[in-house]
Write an enzyme that holds these catalytic residues in place. Structure first.
Site, short mmCIF file in Angstrom:
data_model
loop_
_atom_site.label_atom_id
_atom_site.label_comp_id
_atom_site.label_asym_id
_atom_site.label_seq_id
_atom_site.Cartn_x
_atom_site.Cartn_y
_atom_site.Cartn_z
N ASN A 1 25.15 41.96 33.07
CA ASN A 1 24.40 42.19 34.31
C ASN A 1 25.02 41.46 35.52
O ASN A 1 25.41 40.29 35.40
CB ASN A 1 22.96 41.74 34.14
CG ASN A 1 22.26 42.48 33.02
OD1 ASN A 1 22.50 43.67 32.80
ND2 ASN A 1 21.40 41.78 32.28
N GLU B 1 22.78 40.42 42.46
CA GLU B 1 21.37 40.76 42.62
C GLU B 1 20.58 39.62 43.26
O GLU B 1 19.66 39.85 44.04
CB GLU B 1 20.78 41.15 41.26
CG GLU B 1 21.33 42.49 40.76
CD GLU B 1 20.92 42.79 39.33
OE1 GLU B 1 20.26 41.92 38.69
OE2 GLU B 1 21.27 43.88 38.83
N SER C 1 21.81 40.12 28.37
CA SER C 1 20.41 40.44 28.11
C SER C 1 19.95 39.73 26.85
O SER C 1 20.70 39.60 25.89
CB SER C 1 20.24 41.96 27.94
OG SER C 1 18.99 42.27 27.36
N THR D 1 29.03 58.79 52.29
CA THR D 1 27.94 58.86 53.26
C THR D 1 26.74 59.42 52.49
O THR D 1 26.89 60.28 51.61
CB THR D 1 28.27 59.79 54.45
OG1 THR D 1 28.47 61.13 53.97
CG2 THR D 1 29.51 59.31 55.19
N HIS D 2 25.56 58.91 52.79
CA HIS D 2 24.33 59.30 52.07
C HIS D 2 24.46 59.08 50.57
O HIS D 2 23.83 59.76 49.77
CB HIS D 2 23.99 60.78 52.34
CG HIS D 2 23.93 61.13 53.79
ND1 HIS D 2 22.86 60.84 54.59
CD2 HIS D 2 24.85 61.74 54.59
CE1 HIS D 2 23.10 61.26 55.82
NE2 HIS D 2 24.31 61.79 55.85
N GLN E 1 5.96 21.06 63.14
CA GLN E 1 6.37 20.47 61.87
C GLN E 1 6.76 21.56 60.87
O GLN E 1 7.54 21.33 59.95
CB GLN E 1 5.24 19.60 61.30
CG GLN E 1 5.61 18.87 60.01
CD GLN E 1 4.60 17.80 59.65
OE1 GLN E 1 4.45 16.80 60.35
NE2 GLN E 1 3.86 18.04 58.58
N LYS F 1 24.69 44.47 27.08
CA LYS F 1 24.52 44.41 28.53
C LYS F 1 25.37 43.30 29.17
O LYS F 1 25.56 42.24 28.60
CB LYS F 1 23.05 44.16 28.90
CG LYS F 1 22.12 45.30 28.58
CD LYS F 1 22.37 46.51 29.45
CE LYS F 1 22.08 46.26 30.92
NZ LYS F 1 20.67 45.94 31.18
N LYS G 1 10.73 23.13 59.90
CA LYS G 1 11.82 22.54 59.13
C LYS G 1 12.00 23.14 57.74
O LYS G 1 13.12 23.50 57.35
CB LYS G 1 11.61 21.03 59.02
CG LYS G 1 11.73 20.33 60.36
CD LYS G 1 11.25 18.91 60.32
CE LYS G 1 10.95 18.43 61.72
NZ LYS G 1 9.86 19.20 62.37
#
Length: 623
Positions: free
Chosen positions: A285, A290, A277, A155-156, A322, A283, A325
């Site tokens: 990712n 995301e 990366s 929580t938090h 119009q 890295k 859509k």
């Protein structure tokens, strides 16, 4: 080609034509527009506008156009038509000349586009429901395989209490279930036909709008012509369902991004859903997640955009519509691809069980359990809460977890603490004590998984009301079993008129079984035309259809449901009891006149009493 022009003395500017054209995006509706036009041609043929010969020529030409578009023989993107309706009509006129010019009689592009868009929305809704259910299935499999994994709940964004990883998975299944429910509910309002409402005031031609709606698979017609052509609340509802579901997907993405981070290390994401990366070789990712999180805002924008477009429109059709859509098409496509990607991510998750449990033991997540322990010793909860807070402060200073403190250290805060406190502070105890329904204990989590699995395993198919588009499949099933002398024969015309009595089983996009409920009077109904494809037997389709019919009969407040069959044991196992034919109403037996073996009928009559106060004889004795 323009569908108007007699009123104008000068041609439009080239720039206005481009600005005004919707073909670059509404071309995705072409097959719905063609289908709509085929059925409109049948409606105005019945109204006397077209001869039967003209209608058949138009229908054949439209089917050929649909085939050519699918096969790439006609390139809609090179056309200078104003919209998809203009394109279809222009192609039809090229093929048939003046006969094709009759097709638009009594119809407007206003009710045409409203119908096309509803057909598209209904189709997308069915696809999205299946995809949402697939995500639930993937999460269930992940939960099933990781029931023993415990990690900290938050929580938090602070560690709070330990929970089972499977419990976390089940939380998102619940969210996706509600997303599915919202779509299924929205589909009811999408599935209403505007066709026949004309530009705004209806049509003067004697078109049977209800029959036309049913031919297109709609359950009902829009009741007011002004409303039918001007409102897009069905599109808003679909966008709201998309926005809510994307919010759930975004929250899921955020959780998994955090779980996968170097700081948490609860899970490892496979290479198939991650990227690297261009600068930092170490890295890895979580780009898929995301992007899901980022696309959520894009879908929200579509909802807000359409709300603003609609908010001050005067009644009936305006060209502003119009603009409904492009954002709708894009949002639904983004939602669909994000659901597919979510399934990929779930399958790519590997759990770091040891690190999950190490984290679950940290940050004094057992403090609440210690407070509950003191309450069990007679200490008021608020006092127990204060005592435990002091113990945590002390443990922090000692740089020890609470469960590592000696008994005399704990007793300096409360003499109520005894040796029996230590088992209470262990991780498994903390989790499994919460065995209330909906809790994170082993029992409720396991039971929920079993219930979900039973539901998925028994329903790798859907049961739904039949549509006229199912007519060929229903006719094949009915005729096959009629030839086997298991059912009464039904003509195609009879099936059309009784289509609303039918339900079908659909699996993998195909109809595999059907049945209908025929009502004789306020007390009695009959299950008719029950048939399962010869290649789809022993999958529970027949049982599911009978149960569907019994529920429907109960909802209608009927008393009894009848079957006449040569396979009585199947129905006895479902709670039916044998009934003497002599006790049946005469109108029931009259239908048997169509049966080839009427003079030597070996069918058994069985009844299901929906009023459970009636005492049945033991069905086991009848088998």
């Amino acid at each position: 080609m323009q569908l108007w022009g007699g009123r104008f003395q000068k041609d439009n500017s080239v720039f206005f034509k481009r600005f005004n054209s919707s073909l670059p995006f509404d071309h995705v509706l072409i097959h719905h527009d063609i289908n709509c036009s085929i059925h409109w041609s049948k409606a105005i043929q019945r109204a006397g506008v077209l001869t039967e010969h003209e209608q058949k020529k138009i229908e054949q030409a439209l089917l050929e156009l649909s085939s050519k578009v699918r096969n790439g023989e006609v390139n809609i993107n090179t056309s200078d038509a104003e919209d998809v309706h203009s394109f279809v009509e222009a192609e039809l006129i090229k093929k048939l000349g003046d006969i094709a010019r009759k097709l638009h009689t009594g119809r407007s592009r206003n009710d045409q586009i409203a119908t096309d868009l509803r057909l598209w929305a209904r189709e997308q809704t069915d696809i999205l429901i299946k995809t949402l259910k697939q995500c639930q299935y993937e999460l269930l499999t992940l939960a099933e395989h990781n029931q023993d994994v415990i990690l900290p709940g938050y929580t938090h964004l602070q560690r709070a209490q330990p929970v089972r990883f499977a419990h976390w998975c089940l939380a998102y299944i619940e969210m996706f279930k509600r997303d599915t429910d919202r779509l299924e509910d929205a589909r009811k309002r999408i599935n209403q036909s505007p066709l026949g409402c004309g530009a705004l005031a209806g049509t003067t031609y004697p078109v049977d709008r209800t029959e036309l709606a049913h031919m297109l698979g709609f359950t009902s017609v829009c009741a007011n012509s002004l409303d039918a052509v001007s409102d897009r609340d069905f599109a808003l509802e679909l966008l709201f369902a998309a926005s809510t579901s994307m919010m759930h997907l975004s929250r899921f993405a955020e959780d998994v991004i955090f779980f996968n981070s170097s700081e948490a290390r609860f899970i490892h994401l496979g290479d198939q859903v991650t990227s690297g990366s261009s600068l930092m070789p170490q890295k890895k990712n979580p780009d898929a997640l995301e992007l899901i999180r980022g696309k959520c805002g894009r879908v929200y924008g579509a909802l807000h955009g359409l709300l603003v477009t609609l908010k001050a429109l005067p009644m009936s059709y305006n060209k502003d519509l119009q603009e409904d859509k492009q954002p709708l098409f894009d949002a639904i496509n983004q939602w669909y691809t994000c659901l597919l990607m979510t399934g990929e991510v779930i399958r790519a998750i590997e759990i770091n069980k040891a690190h999950c449990e190490q984290a679950a033991k940290g940050d004094y997540t057992n403090a609440t359990e210690l407070a509950d322990y003191l309450v069990s010793k007679g200490v008021p909860f608020r006092t127990a809460h204060h005592i435990c807070g002091q113990i945590v402060v002390y443990a922090l200073k000692q740089k020890k977890p609470v469960e590592s403190l000696c008994l005399h250290e704990l007793q300096q805060f409360s003499p109520c603490i005894e040796k029996d406190v230590y088992p209470v502070l262990m991780l498994e105890y903390l989790v499994d004590k919460r065995n209330i329904f909906g809790g994170t204990g082993r029992l409720p989590v396991s039971k929920m998984i079993v219930d979900y699995r039973r539901n998925f395993d028994s329903r790798d198919f859907i049961i739904r009301d039949a549509k006229l588009t199912d007519l060929d499949a229903i006719s094949q099933l009915v005729n096959y079993w009629a030839n086997e002398e298991e059912n009464l024969p039904r003509s195609r015309e009879e099936l059309i008129h009784s289509i609303r009595d039918f339900a079908v089983v659909e699996a993998n996009g195909q109809v595999h079984a059907c049945a209908s409920l025929y009502i004789y009077n306020t007390e009695l109904s009959e299950i008719r035309s029950l048939g399962v494809s010869i290649n789809a037997r022993r999958k529970g389709y027949g049982k599911a259809l009978v149960e569907r019919m019994l529920l429907q009969a109960k909802d209608l407040a009927l008393d009894k449901v009848l079957v006449l069959t040569r396979k009585p044991n199947f129905f006895i196992r479902l709670g039916f009891i044998v009934e003497k034919k002599a006790n049946l109403p005469e109108k029931v037996l009259k239908g048997c006149e169509l049966y080839q073996r009427q003079s030597n009928c070996d069918e058994t009559a069985l009844l299901y009493h929906l009023n459970k106060s009636i005492i049945h004889q033991n069905s086991a004795n009848l088998i």
